[in-house]
Design an enzyme around this catalytic site. Structure first.
Site, mmCIF file in Angstrom:
data_model
loop_
_atom_site.group_PDB
_atom_site.id
_atom_site.type_symbol
_atom_site.label_atom_id
_atom_site.label_comp_id
_atom_site.label_asym_id
_atom_site.label_seq_id
_atom_site.Cartn_x
_atom_site.Cartn_y
_atom_site.Cartn_z
ATOM 1 N N LEU A 145 -93.488 -27.034 24.677
ATOM 2 C CA LEU A 145 -94.520 -28.048 24.507
ATOM 3 C C LEU A 145 -95.695 -27.667 25.394
ATOM 4 O O LEU A 145 -95.507 -27.051 26.456
ATOM 5 C CB LEU A 145 -94.001 -29.435 24.919
ATOM 6 C CG LEU A 145 -92.860 -30.047 24.107
ATOM 7 C CD1 LEU A 145 -92.413 -31.360 24.737
ATOM 8 C CD2 LEU A 145 -93.280 -30.289 22.665
ATOM 9 N N ASP A 146 -96.899 -28.035 24.981
ATOM 10 C CA ASP A 146 -98.068 -27.801 25.821
ATOM 11 C C ASP A 146 -97.893 -28.513 27.162
ATOM 12 O O ASP A 146 -97.180 -29.516 27.262
ATOM 13 C CB ASP A 146 -99.338 -28.326 25.146
ATOM 14 C CG ASP A 146 -99.713 -27.518 23.915
ATOM 15 O OD1 ASP A 146 -99.205 -26.389 23.773
ATOM 16 O OD2 ASP A 146 -100.506 -28.029 23.101
ATOM 17 N N LYS A 147 -98.570 -28.009 28.162
ATOM 18 C CA LYS A 147 -98.443 -28.568 29.510
ATOM 19 C C LYS A 147 -98.699 -30.072 29.539
ATOM 20 O O LYS A 147 -97.969 -30.829 30.182
ATOM 21 C CB LYS A 147 -99.412 -27.847 30.455
ATOM 22 C CG LYS A 147 -99.381 -28.356 31.888
ATOM 23 C CD LYS A 147 -100.363 -27.582 32.760
ATOM 24 C CE LYS A 147 -100.362 -28.126 34.177
ATOM 25 N NZ LYS A 147 -101.306 -27.386 35.064
ATOM 26 N N THR A 149 -98.606 -32.189 27.018
ATOM 27 C CA THR A 149 -97.848 -32.938 26.013
ATOM 28 C C THR A 149 -96.496 -33.314 26.594
ATOM 29 O O THR A 149 -95.813 -32.478 27.192
ATOM 30 C CB THR A 149 -97.645 -32.094 24.740
ATOM 31 O OG1 THR A 149 -98.919 -31.723 24.221
ATOM 32 C CG2 THR A 149 -96.882 -32.884 23.686
#
Length: 406
Positions: A145-147, A149
């Protein structure tokens, strides 16, 4: 290069579906990634006789041929992370929302990177030693997951499970559902965004953009609830798995995710008490289990997301009434009641809008069953009330007066 300097291997079942560079981390641990990339560019890495790339997915039984690493590369020890503190262990174990013999699911915190990078010392990958528990090996990441998110993040506890889950993500059998707050409200309440994506030139691969020559990218969305015309709470399903896909797609249709300044600019932030953090959350993950059955887990939203839902007047129960095409069982009566209440609210808003938009010459029937009000007489700028049509009333007769004497 002569045959004496070449090496080979057959892909085992436990490595089925993983990336080629991941295979080297497992079985040729001392080989630098830069060296792998150089071998790939020069055609010295092959799978079943065909040129291979470090990002290729490998399959059971494939024949891998590669150069023999130099002695100094073989002797190079694997890089070790910093020792974990008690706070690190508490952070890692506190995020666990599911655990079995093959898998762990975390509710990843916003602001915590999945993997390390330049100037990124704190990340999930560096905390995995704290999640070994009674397992035989160190757990492995199978997606990311993106940082910024938050939400459900799957981790495999065995090499077999890692290969199985990686294959599920690569063939899109794993289903992910996200919640997001977006700026504005889409004209269509639910639909599909089909816009190809590619890396934006000059960004060093750190940013994506819509490009007709890019990779096919599809996102399904549904508006759960709206706050007037200023914001909406939406359910998102990525049907493909491109980098930053949900963020780019929502910004591309004019409704960036709240807090996503990278793709929405200044317009991605709401005024008032709404947090400036990213409002994108991996709400639900459904994936087949290597031991049979399936994992179906939901992750609670972080504090800033929950506070924003409350500040905008959204009903949390409405998020549980899903229309994602997956069986969830009958929704609770409270959720159905909330959905009906929201539907009635939208109808009332629409009727108020209709009344405001009517002109002065509207017919009495335009007033939703109420008689048309009569304007008051005597006020300037307003016409006098019209007289009813029909026969004019006859003049009033007075008795004849006697003639005056002359």
């Amino acid at each position: 290069m002569d045959a004496a300097k070449m090496d080979g291997a057959t892909i085992a079942e436990e490595d089925d579906g993983i990336r080629l560079d991941r295979w080297f981390k497992r079985h040729r641990e001392g080989t630098p990634h830069a060296l792998l990339a150089r071998w790939a560019r020069s055609g010295q890495l092959t799978l079943d006789g065909k040129k291979a790339d470090v990002s290729d997915r490998i399959a059971t039984g494939q024949k891998l041929v590669m150069p023999t690493p130099p002695v100094e590369a073989e002797a190079r020890p694997a890089r070790k992370g910093r020792p974990l503190t008690d706070a690190d262990v508490a952070l890692a174990t506190g995020m666990v929302i599911h655990r079995d013999a093959s898998a762990i699911v975390l509710n990843k915190l916003p602001g915590l990177a999945t993997q390390g990078g330049t100037k990124t010392e704190s990340h999930v990958d560096g905390l995995l030693d704290a999640l070994k528990f009674d397992g035989p090996v160190r757990p492995k990441l199978v997606h990311r997951l993106d940082k910024d998110t938050s939400g459900a993040l799957l981790i495999a506890r065995t090499p077999r499970a890692a290969a199985y889950f990686a294959k599920s993500f690569s063939n899109r059998s794993a289903k992910k559902t996200y919640w997001a707050l977006i700026v504005g409200v889409p004209d269509i309440q639910q639909g599909e965004i089909d816009l190809p994506l590619a890396k934006q030139p000059g960004s060093g691969g750190e940013k994506m953009h819509v490009d007709d020559k890019g990779l096919p990218s599809k996102t399904r969305y549904r508006v759960i609830e709206r706050a007037g015309n200023s914001a909406a709470w939406v359910e998102l399903q990525p049907l493909t798995g491109r980098t930053h896909q949900l963020r780019v797609h929502m910004a591309a249709i004019g409704h960036p995710i709240v807090g996503d300044g990278k793709y929405g600019g200044k317009g991605a932030f709401l005024t008032g008490t709404i947090s400036r953090k990213m409002h994108l959350h991996s709400r639900r993950l459904r994936i087949d289990h290597p031991d049979g059955g399936a994992i179906d887990i939901s992750a609670d939203v972080p504090e800033h997301f929950a506070a924003s839902l409350d500040a905008l007047g959204f009903d949390p129960l409405l998020g549980e009434v899903g229309t994602d095409g997956q069986e969830k069982g009958p929704p609770p009566k409270s959720a159905l009641k909330a959905q009906a209440k929201a539907h009635s609210k939208q109808i009332r808003k629409a009727r108020r809008g209709e009344r405001r938009g009517r002109t002065a010459d509207s017919k009495p029937t335009d007033f939703v069953g109420k008689p048309k009000p009569k304007p008051k007489a005597g006020k300037p700028g307003k016409p006098a009330p019209a007289k009813p049509a029909g026969r004019k009333p006859s003049a009033k007769k007075h008795p004849a007066r006697p003639a005056k004497p002359r």
